[in-house]
Design a protein around this motif. Structure first.
Motif, PDB file in Angstrom:
ATOM      1  N   GLN A   1      79.067  76.049  63.318  1.00 58.35           N
ATOM      2  CA  GLN A   1      79.767  76.507  64.727  1.00 58.35           C
ATOM      3  C   GLN A   1      79.639  77.917  64.829  1.00 58.35           C
ATOM      4  OE1 GLN A   1      84.253  75.569  64.303  1.00 58.35           O
ATOM      5  NE2 GLN A   1      84.511  76.538  66.537  1.00 58.35           N
ATOM      6  N   ASP A   2      79.280  78.069  66.079  1.00 63.42           N
ATOM      7  CA  ASP A   2      78.837  79.725  66.615  1.00 63.42           C
ATOM      8  C   ASP A   2      80.145  80.401  66.798  1.00 63.42           C
ATOM      9  OD1 ASP A   2      78.006  81.855  67.771  1.00 63.42           O
ATOM     10  OD2 ASP A   2      76.313  80.699  68.481  1.00 63.42           O
ATOM     11  N   CYS A   3      80.389  81.364  66.285  1.00 62.35           N
ATOM     12  CA  CYS A   3      81.553  82.056  66.414  1.00 62.35           C
ATOM     13  C   CYS A   3      81.178  83.486  67.048  1.00 62.35           C
ATOM     14  CB  CYS A   3      82.508  82.092  65.174  1.00 62.35           C
ATOM     15  SG  CYS A   3      83.264  80.772  64.606  1.00 62.35           S
ATOM     16  N   SER A   4      79.963  83.743  67.680  1.00 63.95           N
ATOM     17  CA  SER A   4      79.608  85.164  67.582  1.00 63.95           C
ATOM     18  C   SER A   4      79.140  85.570  69.059  1.00 63.95           C
ATOM     19  CB  SER A   4      78.269  85.676  66.719  1.00 63.95           C
ATOM     20  OG  SER A   4      78.815  85.653  65.421  1.00 63.95           O
TER      21      SER A   4
ATOM     22  N   PRO B   1      86.955  82.186  67.677  1.00 65.65           N
ATOM     23  CA  PRO B   1      88.097  81.242  67.692  1.00 65.65           C
ATOM     24  C   PRO B   1      89.316  81.994  66.909  1.00 65.65           C
ATOM     25  CG  PRO B   1      86.645  80.578  66.355  1.00 65.65           C
ATOM     26  CD  PRO B   1      85.808  81.645  67.299  1.00 65.65           C
ATOM     27  N   LYS B   2      90.557  81.669  67.222  1.00 67.24           N
ATOM     28  CA  LYS B   2      91.658  81.967  66.400  1.00 67.24           C
ATOM     29  C   LYS B   2      91.631  81.304  65.313  1.00 67.24           C
ATOM     30  CE  LYS B   2      93.027  85.207  69.604  1.00 67.24           C
ATOM     31  NZ  LYS B   2      93.218  86.681  69.459  1.00 67.24           N
ATOM     32  N   LEU B   3      92.649  81.726  64.451  1.00 67.29           N
ATOM     33  CA  LEU B   3      92.896  81.095  63.057  1.00 67.29           C
ATOM     34  C   LEU B   3      93.386  79.561  63.316  1.00 67.29           C
ATOM     35  CD1 LEU B   3      92.618  80.659  60.096  1.00 67.29           C
ATOM     36  CD2 LEU B   3      94.771  81.984  60.035  1.00 67.29           C
ATOM     37  N   ASP B   4      94.307  79.570  64.142  1.00 62.87           N
ATOM     38  CA  ASP B   4      95.117  78.266  64.416  1.00 62.87           C
ATOM     39  C   ASP B   4      94.218  77.261  64.950  1.00 62.87           C
ATOM     40  OD1 ASP B   4      97.456  79.191  63.605  1.00 62.87           O
ATOM     41  OD2 ASP B   4      98.316  79.568  65.519  1.00 62.87           O
TER      42      ASP B   4
ATOM     43  N   GLN C   1      92.571  73.494  63.445  1.00 66.69           N
ATOM     44  CA  GLN C   1      92.598  72.276  63.982  1.00 66.69           C
ATOM     45  C   GLN C   1      91.122  71.741  63.905  1.00 66.69           C
ATOM     46  OE1 GLN C   1      93.916  72.588  68.251  1.00 66.69           O
ATOM     47  NE2 GLN C   1      95.456  74.202  67.761  1.00 66.69           N
ATOM     48  N   VAL C   2      90.257  72.225  64.171  1.00 64.79           N
ATOM     49  CA  VAL C   2      88.809  71.874  63.836  1.00 64.79           C
ATOM     50  C   VAL C   2      88.678  71.367  62.503  1.00 64.79           C
ATOM     51  CG1 VAL C   2      86.639  72.628  63.687  1.00 64.79           C
ATOM     52  CG2 VAL C   2      87.780  73.541  65.493  1.00 64.79           C
ATOM     53  N   ALA C   3      89.408  72.060  61.424  1.00 59.66           N
ATOM     54  CA  ALA C   3      89.113  71.739  59.932  1.00 59.66           C
ATOM     55  C   ALA C   3      89.821  70.423  59.832  1.00 59.66           C
ATOM     56  CB  ALA C   3      89.819  72.704  59.070  1.00 59.66           C
ATOM     57  N   ASP C   4      90.905  70.183  60.684  1.00 63.42           N
ATOM     58  CA  ASP C   4      91.560  68.646  60.622  1.00 63.42           C
ATOM     59  C   ASP C   4      90.650  67.691  61.109  1.00 63.42           C
ATOM     60  OD1 ASP C   4      93.919  69.725  59.443  1.00 63.42           O
ATOM     61  OD2 ASP C   4      94.838  70.256  61.418  1.00 63.42           O
TER      62      ASP C   4
ATOM     63  N   GLN D   1      91.614  88.569  55.744  1.00 66.66           N
ATOM     64  CA  GLN D   1      92.921  87.424  55.501  1.00 66.66           C
ATOM     65  C   GLN D   1      92.861  86.095  56.192  1.00 66.66           C
ATOM     66  OE1 GLN D   1      96.615  89.538  56.075  1.00 66.66           O
ATOM     67  NE2 GLN D   1      97.591  87.585  56.666  1.00 66.66           N
ATOM     68  N   GLU D   2      92.086  86.279  57.469  1.00 60.08           N
ATOM     69  CA  GLU D   2      92.130  84.996  58.294  1.00 60.08           C
ATOM     70  C   GLU D   2      91.036  84.099  57.503  1.00 60.08           C
ATOM     71  OE1 GLU D   2      93.348  86.080  62.814  1.00 60.08           O
ATOM     72  OE2 GLU D   2      91.284  86.741  61.918  1.00 60.08           O
ATOM     73  N   ILE D   3      89.936  84.844  57.136  1.00 61.85           N
ATOM     74  CA  ILE D   3      88.722  83.912  56.339  1.00 61.85           C
ATOM     75  C   ILE D   3      89.189  83.343  55.288  1.00 61.85           C
ATOM     76  CG2 ILE D   3      86.511  84.272  55.254  1.00 61.85           C
ATOM     77  CD1 ILE D   3      86.340  84.299  58.011  1.00 61.85           C
ATOM     78  N   MET D   4      89.938  84.148  54.286  1.00 62.16           N
ATOM     79  CA  MET D   4      90.648  83.530  52.993  1.00 62.16           C
ATOM     80  C   MET D   4      91.678  82.606  53.297  1.00 62.16           C
ATOM     81  SD  MET D   4      90.896  86.883  50.627  1.00 62.16           S
ATOM     82  CE  MET D   4      91.987  87.890  51.619  1.00 62.16           C
ATOM     83  N   GLU D   5      92.388  82.625  54.414  1.00 64.76           N
ATOM     84  CA  GLU D   5      93.513  81.645  54.524  1.00 64.76           C
ATOM     85  C   GLU D   5      92.754  80.265  55.068  1.00 64.76           C
ATOM     86  OE1 GLU D   5      97.469  80.845  57.452  1.00 64.76           O
ATOM     87  OE2 GLU D   5      96.784  82.964  57.214  1.00 64.76           O
ATOM     88  N   LEU D   6      91.634  80.492  56.018  1.00 64.29           N
ATOM     89  CA  LEU D   6      91.041  79.338  56.471  1.00 64.29           C
ATOM     90  C   LEU D   6      90.354  78.626  55.228  1.00 64.29           C
ATOM     91  CD1 LEU D   6      90.080  77.439  58.842  1.00 64.29           C
ATOM     92  CD2 LEU D   6      88.140  79.107  59.023  1.00 64.29           C
TER      93      LEU D   6
END
Length: 473
Positions: A116-119, A124-127, A131-134, A170-175
């Protein structure tokens, strides 16, 4: 079948299986109107039993739905998670009255990924990422990479990301934690050679850019996409990208790292021209890639890289560490097998990498994506690739709504799990029913027809806006 005395019973499972029981409980509540508690221990008649049976191969599960009970046995915790997704899909389709059945299931490819391109557009936000992970978990995609050029908050690169909302450590580690619970390996991916526009156009880092004074040229999608390669003749270049890797890699559980190193369009055309003439462009490219791969392997990490440059001289793959994985991409509907065949002949391990075909479009080319993924999956099996990594790029600002590429993501999930050919209409009917909840099975097929009504795509729009008046006329 299930009644007010039934339980979702975890029997001889890992503690992590509690999450799968919660998934099943939520599905029964929403689609069958049943509130079924879960417990742990020896099951009774009438229960839905989730259990690990080590007599089964680790990647395999069996599902039995009978009048007296539902029994899901799996060879591992990951297989149990996959089996629960299948059971949930049956509940979504049939509600409380499930068909009697017995199935045994396992994936054709062990590594089934989404890229997934995030650049190059929205970050995208963590929330949303959760959802994508789900979605990935529900459809048994077990690897995920976020494409990062500058959109991670590197501590010393605020010039590069200050106009964006970068992902934080922090967001990367939580994800990563969220993904691991769902048996998704979140693999770090970072541009370390080409496609470094935002970083190499800063005052701090512009001397590391291949093209002199490139940072003085105003931003445009076409210029940013076609330039800004790292100047590997600069003695500080390798240490710089190693520093980026050192800051980013520890955030992940994964023992893999994608250094990218694709589309190095400027290599040997600017500051490294003299060195390229002395050594060759091939030597410059290989030297940088090899150094990064060796750096990662020395730390117990498996390097990955995109194969578009290396395919020009596949014999050079033998010079890379044996642990290295080539990510071999190609996006034509009937993509030829040459690249995958030649890399396979070199002896290096590889993934086949098709795409959702949404980049540079208002509406993804769903039929092209279907054909491309099916074809690349065939090549993967023919030449013993170990995985499928389905790509979702964001060239020119990622203009299309990310929800529109979901069918392409699910095509990748389907062919990664089962390589047997499935016709386009049949697959779209399944996507319609399972993802969109359309009982007619028509929605995805109708959605695919929208591509025929796009007469001036986003690439042409950008090229028209950014070209000079003479060219436009």
């Amino acid at each position: 079948m299930l009644d007010n005395q039934s339980r979702i019973t975890l029997w001889q499972t890992e503690p992590a299986a509690l999450l799968y029981a919660q998934m099943l409980q939520g599905c029964l509540r929403e689609y069958a109107g049943l509130e079924v508690p879960f417990t742990r221990g020896k099951p009774r008649a009438g229960d839905a039993v989730l259990t690990v049976d080590t007599a089964l191969p680790q990647n395999r599960y069996t599902l039995s739905i009978m009048p007296e009970c539902i029994t899901l046995k799996a060879g591992s915790d990951e297989a149990l998670c996959n089996g629960v997704q299948t059971l949930c899909q049956y509940i979504e389709q049939h509600g409380a009255v499930l068909p009697a059945l017995e199935i045994e299931d396992w994936p054709d490819l062990a590594n089934r990924g989404y890229y997934q391109d995030c650049s190059r557009g929205r970050v995208p936000k963590l929330d949303y990422l959760k959802q994508v992970a789900d979605i990935l978990c529900r459809y048994k995609i077990n690897q995920w990479q976020l494409y990062i050029e500058h959109t991670y908050l590197f501590r010393d690169l605020s010039e590069a990301w200050r106009e964006d909302t970068p992902l934080t450590a922090q967001e990367i580690m939580e994800l990563d934690d969220y993904c691991a619970a769902r048996h998704i390996e979140l693999v770090p991916s970072l541009s370390t050679f080409g496609h470094m526009y935002r970083i190499l156009s800063t005052k701090t880092c512009c001397d590391l850019c291949e093209l002199p004074d490139s940072e003085k040229i105003p931003f445009s999608y076409t210029y940013a996409g076609n330039h800004h390669t790292l100047n590997v003749s600069n003695p500080d270049a390798l240490g710089f990208v190693k520093g980026l890797i050192d800051e980013y890699r520890p955030l992940f559980r994964s023992s893999k790292f994608n250094i990218c190193d694709d589309e190095t369009f400027d290599l040997g055309k600017g500051r490294s021209k003299a060195l390229a003439e002395e050594q060759s462009e091939r030597s410059l490219y290989l030297s940088h890639v090899k150094a990064l791969c060796e750096y990662l392997v020395a730390q117990g990490v498996t390097p990955q890289f995109w194969g578009d440059i290396m395919w020009r001289f596949p014999e050079s793959c033998a010079e890379l560490p044996k642990e290295t994985i080539c990510l071999n991409w190609g996006y034509l509907p009937h993509q030829r097998e040459n690249e995958i065949r030649d890399i396979a002949a070199s002896g290096i391990t590889q993934y086949a990498c098709p795409g959702v075909c949404g980049w540079n479009r208002w509406m993804p080319l769903m039929y092209n994506s279907y054909l491309n993924i099916r074809t690349m999956c065939h090549h993967a099996h023919k030449y013993n690739a170990i995985g499928l990594l389905n790509t979702d790029w964001g060239d020119y600002g990622h203009v299309n709504d990310p929800r529109l590429t979901i069918p392409g993501v699910l095509y990748g999930a389907a062919f990664g799990w089962n390589a047997e050919p499935v016709e386009f209409d049949e697959l779209n009917e399944a996507v319609s029913r399972l993802y969109y909840g359309d009982t007619t099975g028509q929605f995805a097929g109708l959605m695919a027809k929208l591509q025929d009504y796009e007469v001036f795509d986003w690439r042409n729009t950008v090229n028209w806006i950014e070209c000079d008046e003479k060219t436009r006329a």
